[in-house]
Design a protein around this motif. Structure first.
Motif, PDB file in Angstrom:
ATOM      1  N   GLU A  96       0.847  -1.193   0.000  1.00 41.71           N
ATOM      2  CA  GLU A  96       0.000   0.000   0.000  1.00 41.71           C
ATOM      3  C   GLU A  96       0.890   1.253   0.000  1.00 41.71           C
ATOM      4  O   GLU A  96       1.878   1.326   0.730  1.00 41.71           O
ATOM      5  CB  GLU A  96      -0.909   0.013   1.230  1.00 41.71           C
ATOM      6  CG  GLU A  96      -1.922   1.148   1.148  1.00 41.71           C
ATOM      7  CD  GLU A  96      -2.767   1.279   2.415  1.00 41.71           C
ATOM      8  OE1 GLU A  96      -3.941   0.868   2.379  1.00 41.71           O
ATOM      9  OE2 GLU A  96      -2.247   1.782   3.423  1.00 41.71           O
ATOM     10  N   HIS A  97       0.496   2.231  -0.830  1.00 40.68           N
ATOM     11  CA  HIS A  97       1.307   3.439  -0.979  1.00 40.68           C
ATOM     12  C   HIS A  97       0.434   4.615  -1.399  1.00 40.68           C
ATOM     13  O   HIS A  97      -0.752   4.434  -1.719  1.00 40.68           O
ATOM     14  CB  HIS A  97       2.418   3.199  -2.010  1.00 40.68           C
ATOM     15  CG  HIS A  97       1.916   2.842  -3.383  1.00 40.68           C
ATOM     16  ND1 HIS A  97       1.632   1.550  -3.762  1.00 40.68           N
ATOM     17  CD2 HIS A  97       1.611   3.612  -4.459  1.00 40.68           C
ATOM     18  CE1 HIS A  97       1.202   1.532  -5.013  1.00 40.68           C
ATOM     19  NE2 HIS A  97       1.162   2.785  -5.466  1.00 40.68           N
ATOM     20  N   THR A  98       1.022   5.785  -1.400  1.00 43.80           N
ATOM     21  CA  THR A  98       0.360   6.979  -1.926  1.00 43.80           C
ATOM     22  C   THR A  98       1.309   7.657  -2.913  1.00 43.80           C
ATOM     23  O   THR A  98       2.497   7.331  -2.985  1.00 43.80           O
ATOM     24  CB  THR A  98       0.024   7.984  -0.805  1.00 43.80           C
ATOM     25  OG1 THR A  98       1.243   8.415  -0.193  1.00 43.80           O
ATOM     26  CG2 THR A  98      -0.888   7.379   0.238  1.00 43.80           C
ATOM     27  N   HIS A  99       0.745   8.598  -3.659  1.00 47.80           N
ATOM     28  CA  HIS A  99       1.557   9.446  -4.553  1.00 47.80           C
ATOM     29  C   HIS A  99       1.217  10.899  -4.270  1.00 47.80           C
ATOM     30  O   HIS A  99       0.130  11.208  -3.776  1.00 47.80           O
ATOM     31  CB  HIS A  99       1.238   9.147  -6.024  1.00 47.80           C
ATOM     32  CG  HIS A  99       1.412   7.709  -6.391  1.00 47.80           C
ATOM     33  ND1 HIS A  99       2.641   7.112  -6.549  1.00 47.80           N
ATOM     34  CD2 HIS A  99       0.491   6.740  -6.622  1.00 47.80           C
ATOM     35  CE1 HIS A  99       2.464   5.836  -6.861  1.00 47.80           C
ATOM     36  NE2 HIS A  99       1.176   5.574  -6.910  1.00 47.80           N
ATOM     37  N   ASP A 100       2.141  11.784  -4.624  1.00 47.63           N
ATOM     38  CA  ASP A 100       1.833  13.200  -4.442  1.00 47.63           C
ATOM     39  C   ASP A 100       1.224  13.809  -5.699  1.00 47.63           C
ATOM     40  O   ASP A 100       1.100  15.021  -5.821  1.00 47.63           O
ATOM     41  CB  ASP A 100       3.061  13.989  -3.974  1.00 47.63           C
ATOM     42  CG  ASP A 100       4.211  13.912  -4.939  1.00 47.63           C
ATOM     43  OD1 ASP A 100       4.009  13.391  -6.066  1.00 47.63           O
ATOM     44  OD2 ASP A 100       5.309  14.374  -4.594  1.00 47.63           O
ATOM     45  N   ASP A 102      -1.980  12.631  -8.890  1.00 47.28           N
ATOM     46  CA  ASP A 102      -2.981  11.630  -9.265  1.00 47.28           C
ATOM     47  C   ASP A 102      -2.308  10.463 -10.003  1.00 47.28           C
ATOM     48  O   ASP A 102      -1.368  10.670 -10.776  1.00 47.28           O
ATOM     49  CB  ASP A 102      -4.046  12.233 -10.192  1.00 47.28           C
ATOM     50  CG  ASP A 102      -4.889  13.297  -9.496  1.00 47.28           C
ATOM     51  OD1 ASP A 102      -4.671  13.559  -8.299  1.00 47.28           O
ATOM     52  OD2 ASP A 102      -5.760  13.873 -10.179  1.00 47.28           O
ATOM     53  N   GLU A 103      -2.807   9.233  -9.765  1.00 52.90           N
ATOM     54  CA  GLU A 103      -2.333   8.076 -10.539  1.00 52.90           C
ATOM     55  C   GLU A 103      -3.423   7.719 -11.536  1.00 52.90           C
ATOM     56  O   GLU A 103      -4.499   7.247 -11.147  1.00 52.90           O
ATOM     57  CB  GLU A 103      -2.051   6.881  -9.635  1.00 52.90           C
ATOM     58  CG  GLU A 103      -1.670   5.628 -10.459  1.00 52.90           C
ATOM     59  CD  GLU A 103      -0.990   4.544  -9.640  1.00 52.90           C
ATOM     60  OE1 GLU A 103      -0.304   4.879  -8.657  1.00 52.90           O
ATOM     61  OE2 GLU A 103      -1.153   3.367  -9.985  1.00 52.90           O
ATOM     62  N   ALA A 104      -3.168   7.967 -12.805  1.00 50.71           N
ATOM     63  CA  ALA A 104      -4.146   7.684 -13.854  1.00 50.71           C
ATOM     64  C   ALA A 104      -3.580   6.637 -14.795  1.00 50.71           C
ATOM     65  O   ALA A 104      -2.450   6.762 -15.273  1.00 50.71           O
ATOM     66  CB  ALA A 104      -4.486   8.960 -14.625  1.00 50.71           C
ATOM     67  N   PRO A 140      -4.431   6.226  -0.279  1.00 50.72           N
ATOM     68  CA  PRO A 140      -3.750   4.940  -0.112  1.00 50.72           C
ATOM     69  C   PRO A 140      -4.338   3.890  -1.068  1.00 50.72           C
ATOM     70  O   PRO A 140      -5.564   3.764  -1.187  1.00 50.72           O
ATOM     71  CB  PRO A 140      -4.047   4.565   1.351  1.00 50.72           C
ATOM     72  CG  PRO A 140      -4.385   5.863   2.027  1.00 50.72           C
ATOM     73  CD  PRO A 140      -5.091   6.671   0.973  1.00 50.72           C
ATOM     74  N   HIS A 141      -3.462   3.150  -1.721  1.00 45.79           N
ATOM     75  CA  HIS A 141      -3.911   2.135  -2.677  1.00 45.79           C
ATOM     76  C   HIS A 141      -2.769   1.162  -2.939  1.00 45.79           C
ATOM     77  O   HIS A 141      -1.621   1.424  -2.575  1.00 45.79           O
ATOM     78  CB  HIS A 141      -4.366   2.783  -3.998  1.00 45.79           C
ATOM     79  CG  HIS A 141      -3.251   3.457  -4.729  1.00 45.79           C
ATOM     80  ND1 HIS A 141      -2.818   4.721  -4.426  1.00 45.79           N
ATOM     81  CD2 HIS A 141      -2.443   3.025  -5.737  1.00 45.79           C
ATOM     82  CE1 HIS A 141      -1.825   5.053  -5.219  1.00 45.79           C
ATOM     83  NE2 HIS A 141      -1.561   4.029  -6.018  1.00 45.79           N
ATOM     84  N   TRP A 142      -3.109   0.047  -3.577  1.00 42.33           N
ATOM     85  CA  TRP A 142      -2.102  -0.869  -4.095  1.00 42.33           C
ATOM     86  C   TRP A 142      -2.623  -1.465  -5.379  1.00 42.33           C
ATOM     87  O   TRP A 142      -3.789  -1.278  -5.746  1.00 42.33           O
ATOM     88  CB  TRP A 142      -1.707  -1.917  -3.064  1.00 42.33           C
ATOM     89  CG  TRP A 142      -2.727  -2.942  -2.662  1.00 42.33           C
ATOM     90  CD1 TRP A 142      -2.900  -4.186  -3.177  1.00 42.33           C
ATOM     91  CD2 TRP A 142      -3.706  -2.822  -1.596  1.00 42.33           C
ATOM     92  NE1 TRP A 142      -3.926  -4.832  -2.525  1.00 42.33           N
ATOM     93  CE2 TRP A 142      -4.434  -4.028  -1.555  1.00 42.33           C
ATOM     94  CE3 TRP A 142      -4.046  -1.804  -0.704  1.00 42.33           C
ATOM     95  CZ2 TRP A 142      -5.482  -4.245  -0.648  1.00 42.33           C
ATOM     96  CZ3 TRP A 142      -5.079  -2.024   0.199  1.00 42.33           C
ATOM     97  CH2 TRP A 142      -5.776  -3.227   0.230  1.00 42.33           C
ATOM     98  N   GLY A 162       8.258  11.576 -13.619  1.00 44.98           N
ATOM     99  CA  GLY A 162       7.583  10.285 -13.578  1.00 44.98           C
ATOM    100  C   GLY A 162       7.188   9.765 -12.210  1.00 44.98           C
ATOM    101  O   GLY A 162       6.971  10.523 -11.277  1.00 44.98           O
ATOM    102  N   TRP A 163       7.112   8.397 -12.100  1.00 43.60           N
ATOM    103  CA  TRP A 163       6.489   7.692 -10.978  1.00 43.60           C
ATOM    104  C   TRP A 163       7.338   7.754  -9.709  1.00 43.60           C
ATOM    105  O   TRP A 163       8.508   7.410  -9.710  1.00 43.60           O
ATOM    106  CB  TRP A 163       6.281   6.243 -11.391  1.00 43.60           C
ATOM    107  CG  TRP A 163       5.358   5.436 -10.518  1.00 43.60           C
ATOM    108  CD1 TRP A 163       3.999   5.317 -10.643  1.00 43.60           C
ATOM    109  CD2 TRP A 163       5.717   4.614  -9.404  1.00 43.60           C
ATOM    110  NE1 TRP A 163       3.518   4.486  -9.668  1.00 43.60           N
ATOM    111  CE2 TRP A 163       4.522   4.042  -8.898  1.00 43.60           C
ATOM    112  CE3 TRP A 163       6.933   4.313  -8.776  1.00 43.60           C
ATOM    113  CZ2 TRP A 163       4.511   3.170  -7.805  1.00 43.60           C
ATOM    114  CZ3 TRP A 163       6.923   3.458  -7.676  1.00 43.60           C
ATOM    115  CH2 TRP A 163       5.726   2.889  -7.209  1.00 43.60           C
ATOM    116  N   SER A 164       6.727   8.153  -8.599  1.00 49.18           N
ATOM    117  CA  SER A 164       7.361   7.990  -7.289  1.00 49.18           C
ATOM    118  C   SER A 164       6.245   7.719  -6.285  1.00 49.18           C
ATOM    119  O   SER A 164       5.122   8.202  -6.454  1.00 49.18           O
ATOM    120  CB  SER A 164       8.161   9.228  -6.878  1.00 49.18           C
ATOM    121  OG  SER A 164       7.296  10.304  -6.635  1.00 49.18           O
TER     122      SER A 164
HETATM  123 FE   FE2 Z   1       0.223   3.698  -7.147  1.00 49.83          FE
END
Ligand code: FE2
Length: 187
Positions: A96-100, A102-104, A140-142, A162-164
């Motif tokens: 489980e994680h978050t991003h700063d 949006d994850e699209a 929070p999501h995975w 990119g992704w972090s």
């Molecule tokens: Fe993610």
């Protein structure tokens, strides 16, 4: 088939809700701030399509989403069992994680499951070809690509590096059904 399953976070065995109706999925997810859409390719996409062909085929909805959500870049990722380091890749996204930002993700082919942890519930969204899912920053999501990964997605980013991700440290993912034919719970 795409579907949404909603669980109380304390009970991974008895879902509160399950639906495969895209309109109902979109409505339930919109209620918690998640964007879910079905997209159609403007031009047929051959199985051998490279990244540029994928981006060209979906140029209209990609442009619309980038404008609406202020994404500056989009790329294409393809994962299969033959992808180098696929086991560690699956394990990384299962935390489980978050991003700063949006994850699209838009699924061009194949499938995978997002698990969104909000309001003391887990919203499990199985996405297949044609599905767009956007999870707001800080949620929070995975993600589980399954034991036999096979998918191609378009990823959208609001910044060029990119992704972090930031792990939450919560081990909740281990209590919920994995994605794939074998959906047995971990423990
Ligand atoms: Fe993610």
């Amino acid at each position: 088939m795409s579907d949404l399953t909603v669980y109380l976070e304390s009970d991974a065995r008895r879902p509160e809700l399950r639906t495969a109706d895209p309109a109902l999925m979109a409505a339930h997810l919109a209620h918690i701030g998640i964007l879910f859409e079905r997209w159609n390719a403007d031009t047929p996409l051959p199985a051998s399509a490279d990244a540029n062909a994928v981006l060209d085929a979906y140029a209209v909805p990609i442009g619309r989403l980038k404008d609406a959500r202020r994404f500056c870049t989009a790329d294409v990722v393809r994962v299969t069992l033959q992808t180098e380091g696929v086991a560690s890749l699956r394990a990384k996204f299962l935390n489980e994680h978050t991003h700063d930002e949006d994850e699209a993700r838009f699924f061009v082919e194949g499938a995978g499951a997002f698990y969104i942890h909000l309001d003391n519930r887990v919203f499990r969204v199985v996405c297949e070809a044609g599905d767009l899912l956007s999870i707001p920053a800080g949620t929070p999501h995975w993600f589980d690509m399954g034991a036999t990964p096979c998918f191609t997605t378009i990823r959208f980013f609001g910044r060029p590096d990119g992704w972090s991700a930031t792990p939450t440290g919560d081990t909740i993912a281990a209590r919920f059904p994995f994605f794939g034919p074998d959906t047995a719970q971990a423990a």
